[in-house]
Scaffold this motif. Sequence first.
Motif, PDB file in Angstrom:
ATOM      1  N   THR A  46       0.914  -1.114   0.072  1.00  0.00           N
ATOM      2  CA  THR A  46      -0.067   0.148  -0.147  1.00  0.00           C
ATOM      3  C   THR A  46       0.699   1.264   0.192  1.00  0.00           C
ATOM      4  O   THR A  46       0.579   2.196  -0.646  1.00  0.00           O
ATOM      5  N   GLN A  86      -7.101   0.480  -0.724  1.00  0.00           N
ATOM      6  CA  GLN A  86      -7.391  -0.887  -0.149  1.00  0.00           C
ATOM      7  C   GLN A  86      -8.822  -1.133   0.539  1.00  0.00           C
ATOM      8  O   GLN A  86      -9.664  -2.124   0.722  1.00  0.00           O
ATOM      9  N   ASP A 160      -5.512  -1.566  -5.023  1.00  0.00           N
ATOM     10  CA  ASP A 160      -4.857  -2.111  -3.868  1.00  0.00           C
ATOM     11  C   ASP A 160      -5.861  -3.144  -3.173  1.00  0.00           C
ATOM     12  O   ASP A 160      -6.858  -2.857  -2.675  1.00  0.00           O
ATOM     13  N   GLU A 161      -5.573  -4.380  -3.358  1.00  0.00           N
ATOM     14  CA  GLU A 161      -6.549  -5.586  -3.192  1.00  0.00           C
ATOM     15  C   GLU A 161      -7.739  -5.357  -3.478  1.00  0.00           C
ATOM     16  O   GLU A 161      -8.545  -5.390  -2.588  1.00  0.00           O
TER      17      GLU A 161
HETATM   18 MG   LIG Z   1      -2.002  -2.833   2.106  1.00  0.00          MG
END
Ligand SMILES: [Mg+2]
Lengths: 307, 379
Positions: A46, A86, A160-161
Amino acid sequence: MTAELAIDVSGLTKIYGGRAVVEGIDLQVPRGKIYGFVGANGSGKTTTIRMLCGLIKPDRGGGTCLGHDLLTESATIKAHLGYMTQKFSYWDDLSIRENLAFVADIFGLDRAKERVDTALERLGLTARAEQLVGTLSGGWRQRLALSAATLHEPEMLLLDEPTSGVDPKSRLEFWDEIHHLAADGITVLVSTHYMDETARCHEIIFMSEGHIITSGTAANVVAHAGLMTWAVTGGDLVALMEKLKPLSGVDTVAAFGDNLHVSGTDGAALENAIAPYKAEKIHQWREIPPTMEDVFIHYMAKTKGDG
Amino acid sequence: MAGLFPALRRMRAIMVKEFTQLRRDKTTFAMIILIPVIQLLLFGYAINTDPKHLPTALLVRDHSVFSRSIVSALEESDYFKIIGSVRSRAQGELLLRQDAVQFVVTIPEHFGRDLVRGHRPELLIEADATDPVAIGSALEAVQGAAAGALGHDLTGPLAHLRATPSPVDVRVHRLYNPEGFTRYNIVPGLIAVILTMTGVMMTALAMTRERERGTMETLLAMPVHPLEVMAGKILPYVLIGYIQSFFIIFVAELLFNVPVLGSLWLLSASLVAFIACNLALGFTLSASAENQTQAIQMSIMVILPAILLSGFLFPFRGMPEWAQIVGSALPTTYFIRIARGILLKGNGLVEIWPNLWPLFVFMVVITLVSMKRYRRTLD
Ligand SMILES: [Mg+2]
Ligand SMILES: Nc1ncnc2c1ncn2[C@@H]1O[C@H](COP(=O)(O)OP(=O)(O)OP(=O)(O)O)[C@@H](O)[C@H]1O
């Protein structure tokens, strides 16, 4: 538009409280490719992504994103970037349509209403456009976030994810969408904890404790790890696992449902270590090509040992 | 849509978003309307009480017929209840200090003689003004009572003394609280205090909410200038500030007949500077607050001095010097004076200017500080 590389940075370093949480990141990502970011929790994925989109300033290092300087032209970069955080971070107390319209206005998009309508249609959310985002399920939120992040037709996507907490079918669709976007020339950098998703990236970047420890195509990364893996089935696998773990030559032992993966980098030492157990003929032993999962566990175990 | 200047469009987008969120946030919405109403009613009615039969001591040093007339007129006015006589000023002061009496009325020596000679003798009223509300009406009544009482006595050759100015010089000494507070005083002050409360707190919350919910990250990743975010976040609250101000003025006039002597346009113009000060202040606080709880705590640190040291609750000139210095560093202090001046005294631009320019200085300084503190990055 002219730069060959969407991302070209070197030495990116971020220090929090005297500790370098990301250190010396060198990264070159060609346009139109999908790069996957993998690594344990806290390995700095991140933080790296945030540095790339100008949300935080690197303490050292620099480079270009989409041909613009990371340190001085972050405003220009932001205009051509789509970023999916995220943690879902659109406005819960606004409706789906209001969120999209807001994004359209901020990016100064022409034909805003039309674009929002198209996005809603593609999402299949036209009927629920006035629903508050806070009431959406996890999967729908992710889809909305992707849709909002791509509304302004960015040249690059930092995700992010994006698929965490999303069911397998939705994940599949999500990745199809990403491939469509890449085919249109969009560069995608995506972080994930799902090892099966690494196979869907052109290349993967493996991070550990703030460093890139290896990168390349999924196959290359697996090969490069130099791992030998045996799959074991039958008998009391839990007891066997405890016996194998301390042996020298055995780097990692991991249970996968009804079988055990026993891996090590030194093939001869590994074979020596497991030979007595193979001889017992209680279990079935089979050498297999290591999976990305094995490689991941292997690297994680290694850094733990080093630390 | 396409012709719209992009920065304006971004600002408008943030404004629309802010309004929409506000509309859906029932608690905040209620706060905006209820705080002025509750405070106005509370302060308004608490102050509207008109206490009568206040304990009074007499110090009579003249025993003419005129003195007796004055004393009986005071008794008849309902506001004063004569509870006894004292022999000296010191004795009277002791009673005041002990809270035994609210007033000491002194009729000086030769009162009757001086009156007849047309020398306008003094009628001294010492008042315990720690609770200024309590004495306001009583003091108003004295002048009339005195003139009325003497009207009966001043006949024949003395009739010419009845002409104005009043034959008696009524001197009021408000002790312990020189400024004296009337119910009118509270309304302009209330505008200032409510704007400070809601303005500082709501802007601080509006920004911190973005950080707490993580939407700040999305906002920061988008190409929008801090000034645009700030303007877009602040403007809705400027409008709310105006609505609150005029609501207060309207209700105050309706319920308490508070006069509006000066120009509301001038008041509106000064409001811009004052509201901007508060919002920029809230914005600055939000830059240091990690979450909404902290934002509220910090806002209270600003709001408390604004209530206590601005001259709203306690007369500014009655405060110790250090408190006056602190008070002088608060925009609220200046706006209270401006609002009182415009509403109650009918002041114009020239008269309010000494208090208006500090507001503009505050506005510029705080805005610059808040811009500097706005975090462009997540660091
Ligand atoms: Mg992360
Ligand atoms: N603002 C911050 N202040 C201090 N430390 C931070 C901050 N942000 C991140 N860190 C630290 O930096 C390290 C890397 O965090 P980062 O979020 O980049 O990891 P990650 O790879 O994204 O992890 P995850 O897979 O859990 O999302 C962590 O140890 C984290 O605690």
